[in-house]
Design an enzyme around this catalytic site. Structure first.
Site, short mmCIF file in Angstrom:
data_model
loop_
_atom_site.label_atom_id
_atom_site.label_comp_id
_atom_site.label_asym_id
_atom_site.label_seq_id
_atom_site.Cartn_x
_atom_site.Cartn_y
_atom_site.Cartn_z
N TYR A 34 -16.05 16.76 -15.52
CA TYR A 34 -16.64 15.27 -15.33
C TYR A 34 -17.85 15.03 -14.61
CZ TYR A 34 -16.47 10.14 -15.31
OH TYR A 34 -16.65 8.87 -14.97
N ARG A 86 1.02 -1.15 0.08
CA ARG A 86 0.12 -0.01 -0.07
C ARG A 86 0.90 1.22 0.08
NH1 ARG A 86 -1.46 1.81 4.66
NH2 ARG A 86 -2.22 -0.32 5.46
N ASP A 110 -7.27 18.65 -14.27
CA ASP A 110 -7.51 17.44 -14.73
C ASP A 110 -7.24 17.14 -16.28
OD1 ASP A 110 -8.93 15.19 -16.04
OD2 ASP A 110 -10.83 15.12 -14.56
N LYS A 145 -8.48 6.21 -19.57
CA LYS A 145 -8.73 6.75 -20.77
C LYS A 145 -7.52 6.49 -21.76
CE LYS A 145 -12.56 7.52 -18.47
NZ LYS A 145 -12.83 8.90 -17.83
C1 LIG Z 1 -13.36 9.32 -16.61
C2 LIG Z 1 -12.85 10.55 -16.27
C3 LIG Z 1 -12.67 10.53 -14.90
C4 LIG Z 1 -12.93 9.73 -13.68
O1 LIG Z 1 -11.99 8.76 -13.79
P1 LIG Z 1 -12.22 7.27 -13.63
O2 LIG Z 1 -11.03 6.49 -13.80
O3 LIG Z 1 -13.22 6.81 -14.32
O4 LIG Z 1 -12.47 7.20 -11.95
C5 LIG Z 1 -12.25 11.97 -14.28
N1 LIG Z 1 -12.08 13.07 -15.17
C6 LIG Z 1 -12.38 12.82 -16.48
C7 LIG Z 1 -12.18 14.03 -17.41
C8 LIG Z 1 -12.85 11.78 -16.95
O5 LIG Z 1 -13.18 11.52 -18.32
#
Ligand SMILES: *Cc1c(COP(=O)(O)O)cnc(C)c1O
Length: 378
Positions: free
Chosen positions: A98, A46, A170, A195
């Site tokens: 998001y 962890r 982000d 992604k």
């Molecule tokens: C998918 C997404 C998230 C969340 O991520 P997860 O891996 O699904 O928890 C956050 N920000 C953006 C822009 C996203 O496309």
């Protein structure tokens, strides 16, 4: 080192113990110590694991930071980052973040006394007005989901700095291949690595990078305390995926440019949203702060019925949430990714019922355009 080289030679190259050219999957939870309190470098997975560490070193390098972190999802990364703040603190966020980020702030962290205000950060003038005595951070998403709005990261970070706020970005849509928020003045960058970084629709993960030792130590303390870490198998999948991020992003964008051209000319398409378009409101900023415009594009066909008909007819665009994979994906934000945002609020933001979002994959462009052509014969 340039970007594609760094994706391959950055972080930790191979395995020093065996000469293996790829970092092995250290499927292990605990480590033998030389004596009580004398670990060889790792004590418990962890806190740290060699495969995860290699990934954390890689995201640090490709985001031009000095410390990286791997979490079990993008939302776990965001949750950990938000735990840097305390009850009574106030965070300003981009208004069309998001859906899951909106939900985390308004349905979970609000119960712990973290206040959030959502503003259109694509207009820098909106930021200063909303800063209060207890405001601690500015959380940006750029470009956004699904309207591809663009915020001037350097401009926003400089306003934040004046008021002593942290800037968090982000960077999921652009990826470190196109855009590096830390070099533009941001303090923390995070990704849903599910992604583009993973890129093959096979792993859920989150990554973050920082360029300040104190913030890095605090975030590691939270990562270890709350435990939302990425396992070694998934860390390895990301290490593998990220090696080809550069060539994938180039190919994704090449295809997207052709699709945008096609959609712009189509009589059933009312509007196309893409930062690479000259008429995009912040096209010049996108051009200045990112090396590419990415491969997310949204377009409006006028109604939910038409959007659903287009979806039904398509063969190569898979109806699925998520984005950033080798295969082209399609979604109707109002019914899917943004369904957790109340309808009235969606309308305010401009997320119409006929809006379709594409995550353009790396298939042959002739097949993708041909598919869209037949699907749009409404
Ligand atoms: C998918 C997404 C998230 C969340 O991520 P997860 O891996 O699904 O928890 C956050 N920000 C953006 C822009 C996203 O496309």
């Amino acid at each position: 080192m340039k970007k594609k080289t760094k994706l391959i030679h950055g972080g930790i190259f191979g395995d020093e113990h065996t000469g293996a050219v790829s970092v092995p999957i250290y499927q292990v939870s605990t480590y033998k110590q030389d004596g009580p309190g004398r670990p060889k470098g790792y004590e418990y997975s962890r806190t740290g694991n060699p495969t995860r560490h290699a990934l954390e070193e890689l995201i640090k390098d490709v985001e031009e930071g000095d410390r990286g972190f791997a979490f079990s999802s993008g939302m776990a990364a965001m949750s950990a980052i938000m735990m840097l703040f305390s009850q009574g603190d106030h965070i300003l966020l981009t208004d069309d973040v998001y859906g899951g980020s909106f939900r985390l702030m308004t349905k979970v962290l609000n119960r712990f006394g973290l206040e959030a205000t959502f503003i259109d950060t694509s207009n820098l003038g909106n930021i200063e007005k909303e800063i209060k005595g207890n405001t601690k951070a500015l959380f940006l998403e750029t470009p956004t989901n699904p309207l591809l709005k663009v915020t001037d990261i350097a401009g926003a970070a400089s306003v934040a700095k004046q008021f002593g706020l942290l800037t968090i970005v982000d960077n999921t849509f652009s990826t470190p291949y196109w855009q590096n928020p830390l070099t533009l003045g941001a303090d923390i960058v995070l990704h849903s690595a599910t992604k583009f970084l993973g890129g093959h629709s096979d792993v859920v993960a989150g990554l973050a990078a920082v360029n300040d030792k104190i913030i890095g130590d605090k975030l590691h303390f939270i990562q270890n305390s709350t435990g939302g870490v990425l396992g070694p198998q998934d860390s390895w999948l990301l290490l593998r995926g990220m090696k080809t991020l550069g060539i994938r992003m180039e190919e994704h964008e090449q295809n997207t440019k052709e699709i945008v051209k096609f959609l712009e000319r189509h009589k059933h398409v009312l509007k196309v949203y893409y930062p690479g378009l000259k008429h995009h409101p912040n096209h010049e900023i996108a051009k200045r702060q990112a090396r590419g415009f990415g491969s997310m594009v949204s377009f409006d066909v006028g109604s939910e019925e038409k959007a659903e008909e287009v979806l039904r007819r398509l063969n190569y665009f898979t109806l699925a949430e998520s984005l950033g994979a080798v295969e082209s994906l399609i979604s109707i934000p109002a019914l899917m990714t943004h369904a957790s945002i109340p309808a009235a609020r969606r309308k305010e933001l401009g997320i119409t019922d006929g809006l379709i979002r594409l995550s353009v994959g790396i298939e042959d462009i002739e097949d993708l355009i041909g598919d869209l052509e037949q699907a749009l014969k409404l």
